[in-house]
Design a protein around this motif. Structure first.
Motif, PDB file in Angstrom:
ATOM      1  N   VAL A  51       0.839  -1.209   0.000  1.00  0.00           N
ATOM      2  CA  VAL A  51       0.000   0.000   0.000  1.00  0.00           C
ATOM      3  C   VAL A  51       0.869   1.252   0.000  1.00  0.00           C
ATOM      4  CG1 VAL A  51      -1.675   1.326   1.345  1.00  0.00           C
ATOM      5  CG2 VAL A  51      -1.950  -1.147   1.099  1.00  0.00           C
ATOM      6  N   PHE A  52       1.916   1.252   0.789  1.00  0.00           N
ATOM      7  CA  PHE A  52       2.832   2.385   0.838  1.00  0.00           C
ATOM      8  C   PHE A  52       3.475   2.631  -0.527  1.00  0.00           C
ATOM      9  CE2 PHE A  52       7.211   3.950   1.587  1.00  0.00           C
ATOM     10  CZ  PHE A  52       6.901   5.190   2.120  1.00  0.00           C
ATOM     11  N   THR A  53       3.869   1.566  -1.195  1.00  0.00           N
ATOM     12  CA  THR A  53       4.482   1.690  -2.524  1.00  0.00           C
ATOM     13  C   THR A  53       3.491   2.243  -3.542  1.00  0.00           C
ATOM     14  OG1 THR A  53       5.932  -0.185  -2.025  1.00  0.00           O
ATOM     15  CG2 THR A  53       5.684   0.442  -4.334  1.00  0.00           C
ATOM     16  N   ILE A  54       2.257   1.756  -3.502  1.00  0.00           N
ATOM     17  CA  ILE A  54       1.234   2.232  -4.435  1.00  0.00           C
ATOM     18  C   ILE A  54       0.953   3.715  -4.236  1.00  0.00           C
ATOM     19  CG2 ILE A  54      -1.195   2.011  -5.079  1.00  0.00           C
ATOM     20  CD1 ILE A  54      -0.950  -0.978  -4.406  1.00  0.00           C
ATOM     21  N   ILE A  55       0.882   4.150  -2.981  1.00  0.00           N
ATOM     22  CA  ILE A  55       0.621   5.564  -2.701  1.00  0.00           C
ATOM     23  C   ILE A  55       1.767   6.434  -3.194  1.00  0.00           C
ATOM     24  CG2 ILE A  55       0.343   7.240  -0.836  1.00  0.00           C
ATOM     25  CD1 ILE A  55      -1.250   5.172   0.685  1.00  0.00           C
ATOM     26  N   LEU A  56       3.005   5.968  -3.033  1.00  0.00           N
ATOM     27  CA  LEU A  56       4.147   6.730  -3.535  1.00  0.00           C
ATOM     28  C   LEU A  56       4.095   6.855  -5.054  1.00  0.00           C
ATOM     29  CD1 LEU A  56       7.325   5.670  -1.498  1.00  0.00           C
ATOM     30  CD2 LEU A  56       6.018   7.790  -1.375  1.00  0.00           C
ATOM     31  N   VAL A  57       3.765   5.764  -5.727  1.00  0.00           N
ATOM     32  CA  VAL A  57       3.652   5.809  -7.185  1.00  0.00           C
ATOM     33  C   VAL A  57       2.537   6.760  -7.607  1.00  0.00           C
ATOM     34  CG1 VAL A  57       3.129   4.441  -9.236  1.00  0.00           C
ATOM     35  CG2 VAL A  57       4.618   3.508  -7.468  1.00  0.00           C
ATOM     36  N   PHE A  58       1.415   6.728  -6.885  1.00  0.00           N
ATOM     37  CA  PHE A  58       0.297   7.612  -7.200  1.00  0.00           C
ATOM     38  C   PHE A  58       0.675   9.076  -7.011  1.00  0.00           C
ATOM     39  CE2 PHE A  58      -3.270   9.912  -5.068  1.00  0.00           C
ATOM     40  CZ  PHE A  58      -3.970  10.221  -6.222  1.00  0.00           C
ATOM     41  N   LEU A  59       1.342   9.410  -5.917  1.00  0.00           N
ATOM     42  CA  LEU A  59       1.738  10.795  -5.676  1.00  0.00           C
ATOM     43  C   LEU A  59       2.712  11.292  -6.730  1.00  0.00           C
ATOM     44  CD1 LEU A  59       2.140  10.824  -1.788  1.00  0.00           C
ATOM     45  CD2 LEU A  59       0.267  11.761  -3.139  1.00  0.00           C
ATOM     46  N   SER A  60       3.642  10.434  -7.117  1.00  0.00           N
ATOM     47  CA  SER A  60       4.606  10.846  -8.148  1.00  0.00           C
ATOM     48  C   SER A  60       3.950  11.006  -9.509  1.00  0.00           C
ATOM     49  CB  SER A  60       5.741   9.817  -8.237  1.00  0.00           C
ATOM     50  OG  SER A  60       5.250   8.549  -8.639  1.00  0.00           O
ATOM     51  N   ALA A  61       2.755  10.423  -9.699  1.00  0.00           N
ATOM     52  CA  ALA A  61       2.082  10.498 -10.993  1.00  0.00           C
ATOM     53  C   ALA A  61       1.458  11.862 -11.242  1.00  0.00           C
ATOM     54  CB  ALA A  61       1.012   9.407 -11.086  1.00  0.00           C
ATOM     55  N   PHE A  62       1.031  12.560 -10.187  1.00  0.00           N
ATOM     56  CA  PHE A  62       0.316  13.814 -10.424  1.00  0.00           C
ATOM     57  C   PHE A  62       0.812  14.976  -9.562  1.00  0.00           C
ATOM     58  CE2 PHE A  62      -1.723  12.750  -6.518  1.00  0.00           C
ATOM     59  CZ  PHE A  62      -2.328  13.906  -6.035  1.00  0.00           C
ATOM     60  N   ILE A  63       1.936  14.807  -8.852  1.00  0.00           N
ATOM     61  CA  ILE A  63       2.404  15.866  -7.964  1.00  0.00           C
ATOM     62  C   ILE A  63       2.742  17.126  -8.734  1.00  0.00           C
ATOM     63  CG2 ILE A  63       4.842  15.224  -8.052  1.00  0.00           C
ATOM     64  CD1 ILE A  63       2.909  16.271  -4.912  1.00  0.00           C
ATOM     65  N   ASN A  64       3.088  16.988 -10.020  1.00  0.00           N
ATOM     66  CA  ASN A  64       3.434  18.150 -10.838  1.00  0.00           C
ATOM     67  C   ASN A  64       2.250  19.052 -11.113  1.00  0.00           C
ATOM     68  OD1 ASN A  64       6.171  18.117 -11.213  1.00  0.00           O
ATOM     69  ND2 ASN A  64       6.113  16.835 -13.026  1.00  0.00           N
ATOM     70  N   ILE A  65       1.039  18.572 -10.875  1.00  0.00           N
ATOM     71  CA  ILE A  65      -0.141  19.381 -11.165  1.00  0.00           C
ATOM     72  C   ILE A  65      -0.191  20.636 -10.299  1.00  0.00           C
ATOM     73  CG2 ILE A  65      -1.746  18.350  -9.505  1.00  0.00           C
ATOM     74  CD1 ILE A  65      -3.856  18.318 -11.715  1.00  0.00           C
ATOM     75  N   PHE A  66       0.489  20.610  -9.152  1.00  0.00           N
ATOM     76  CA  PHE A  66       0.478  21.767  -8.259  1.00  0.00           C
ATOM     77  C   PHE A  66       1.419  22.867  -8.729  1.00  0.00           C
ATOM     78  CE2 PHE A  66      -0.881  18.225  -5.520  1.00  0.00           C
ATOM     79  CZ  PHE A  66      -2.090  18.750  -5.075  1.00  0.00           C
ATOM     80  N   THR A  67       2.263  22.585  -9.723  1.00  0.00           N
ATOM     81  CA  THR A  67       3.116  23.621 -10.300  1.00  0.00           C
ATOM     82  C   THR A  67       2.428  24.336 -11.459  1.00  0.00           C
ATOM     83  OG1 THR A  67       4.178  22.082 -11.858  1.00  0.00           O
ATOM     84  CG2 THR A  67       5.152  22.280  -9.666  1.00  0.00           C
ATOM     85  N   CYS A  68       1.252  23.850 -11.877  1.00  0.00           N
ATOM     86  CA  CYS A  68       0.550  24.438 -13.016  1.00  0.00           C
ATOM     87  C   CYS A  68      -0.302  25.623 -12.575  1.00  0.00           C
ATOM     88  CB  CYS A  68      -0.342  23.392 -13.689  1.00  0.00           C
ATOM     89  SG  CYS A  68       0.556  21.974 -14.353  1.00  0.00           S
ATOM     90  N   SER A  69      -0.455  26.574 -13.469  1.00  0.00           N
ATOM     91  CA  SER A  69      -1.263  27.747 -13.193  1.00  0.00           C
ATOM     92  C   SER A  69      -2.749  27.385 -13.144  1.00  0.00           C
ATOM     93  CB  SER A  69      -1.037  28.813 -14.260  1.00  0.00           C
ATOM     94  OG  SER A  69      -1.927  29.891 -14.097  1.00  0.00           O
ATOM     95  N   SER A  70      -3.453  27.950 -12.184  1.00  0.00           N
ATOM     96  CA  SER A  70      -4.887  27.710 -12.039  1.00  0.00           C
ATOM     97  C   SER A  70      -5.713  28.918 -12.473  1.00  0.00           C
ATOM     98  CB  SER A  70      -5.219  27.361 -10.582  1.00  0.00           C
ATOM     99  OG  SER A  70      -4.568  26.174 -10.186  1.00  0.00           O
ATOM    100  N   LEU A  71      -5.102  29.849 -13.185  1.00  0.00           N
ATOM    101  CA  LEU A  71      -5.821  31.030 -13.638  1.00  0.00           C
ATOM    102  C   LEU A  71      -6.877  30.655 -14.661  1.00  0.00           C
ATOM    103  CD1 LEU A  71      -5.985  34.133 -13.503  1.00  0.00           C
ATOM    104  CD2 LEU A  71      -4.379  34.203 -15.420  1.00  0.00           C
ATOM    105  N   ASP A  72      -8.064  31.218 -14.525  1.00  0.00           N
ATOM    106  CA  ASP A  72      -9.169  30.944 -15.433  1.00  0.00           C
ATOM    107  C   ASP A  72      -9.046  31.833 -16.663  1.00  0.00           C
ATOM    108  OD1 ASP A  72     -11.478  30.150 -16.630  1.00  0.00           O
ATOM    109  OD2 ASP A  72     -12.826  31.081 -15.173  1.00  0.00           O
ATOM    110  N   LEU A  73      -8.898  31.223 -17.845  1.00  0.00           N
ATOM    111  CA  LEU A  73      -8.783  31.997 -19.078  1.00  0.00           C
ATOM    112  C   LEU A  73     -10.057  32.771 -19.382  1.00  0.00           C
ATOM    113  CD1 LEU A  73      -6.829  29.718 -21.599  1.00  0.00           C
ATOM    114  CD2 LEU A  73      -6.044  31.754 -20.398  1.00  0.00           C
TER     115      LEU A  73
END
Length: 241
Positions: A51-73
């Motif tokens: 379970v710990f390994t799966i959660i680490l893989v999951f976090l590494s899959a989308f952690i970059n989304i927090f570096t993306c801009s959330s401004l509404d065009l």
């Protein structure tokens, strides 16, 4: 952000190394051998490591989304054209494209033009659940539902503008200039929003993996019963001789 991926890689490598020590007892310290033995021979410990390994893989899959801009065009279009309900036509008239930079609008964050990439990575991380056979099918289902719920909440609340902007820009770029009726209107093909399609796709994927886990578990139990039956029959044949 690269530090997170390096940390995840080091942790996953350490977990894999400790788990393989069990096969080579004579080459490593006693404490490491004992730890590996406790993980391999205990169903609870091995399940927790999985379970710990799966959660680490999951976090590494989308952690970059927090570096993306959330401004509404749409808010940018509303401010620039002074319209109340901006749509893809207005984005097309302003020559917005998938590589539009948001710095002129006060946001220097990264412009993520393809948020579907994160969804695809999450789908791949769900495949990791099918690798760990010591986790029961019900356990895999709850784990996958937790992963889906967490990602959907992030996608639908703080990062929903990523998917709305993608829908807007894709529709705007698909507009043909020859279809304009005048300078202020155009023909727009409707499409199902990504914020609706993505949860549906992930849910179907989770259900498919759950059915696969059930089949694997039932097959493993049947194999165990067959082996037990064969061993009993062999013992009885040996005793009669």
């Amino acid at each position: 952000m690269i530090g997170f991926f390096v940390t995840f890689l080091v942790i996953l490598t350490a977990v894999m190394f400790v788990s393989t020590v069990y096969c080579c007892f004579g080459l490593f310290p006693v404490a490491l051998q004992t730890l590996s033995k406790r993980i391999v021979q205990s169903r609870l410990n091995s399940t927790l490591v999985g379970v710990f390994t799966i959660i680490l893989v999951f976090l590494s899959a989308f952690i970059n989304i927090f570096t993306c801009s959330s401004l509404d065009l749409r808010s940018c279009i509303r401010a620039e054209l002074n319209v109340s309900l901006p749509d893809a036509c207005h984005a097309h008239f302003l020559n917005y494209s998938l590589d539009t930079q948001l710095s002129p609008y006060g946001d220097d964050s990264l412009m993520c033009s393809l948020p579907e990439y994160f969804s695809s990575c999450v789908l791949l991380s769900l495949l990791a659940c099918s690798v760990f056979l010591q986790i029961s099918s019900i356990g895999k289902l709850f784990l996958m539902l937790f992963i889906e719920l967490l990602y959907v909440l992030i996608m639908e609340v703080p990062k929903v503008n990523l998917f709305d902007n993608q829908d807007l820009l894709v529709t705007a770029n698909a507009i043909d200039d020859s279809e304009h009726t005048n300078g202020t209107s155009c023909v727009v093909d409707s499409k199902v929003p990504l914020k609706i399609v993505t949860p549906v796709v992930i849910t179907v994927f989770v259900l498919a993996l759950y059915l696969h886990a059930q089949q694997v578990e039932s097959t493993a139990r049947l194999d165990f019963l067959w082996k037990l039956q064969v061993s009993v029959c062999t013992s009885l044949a040996f005793c009669t001789q």
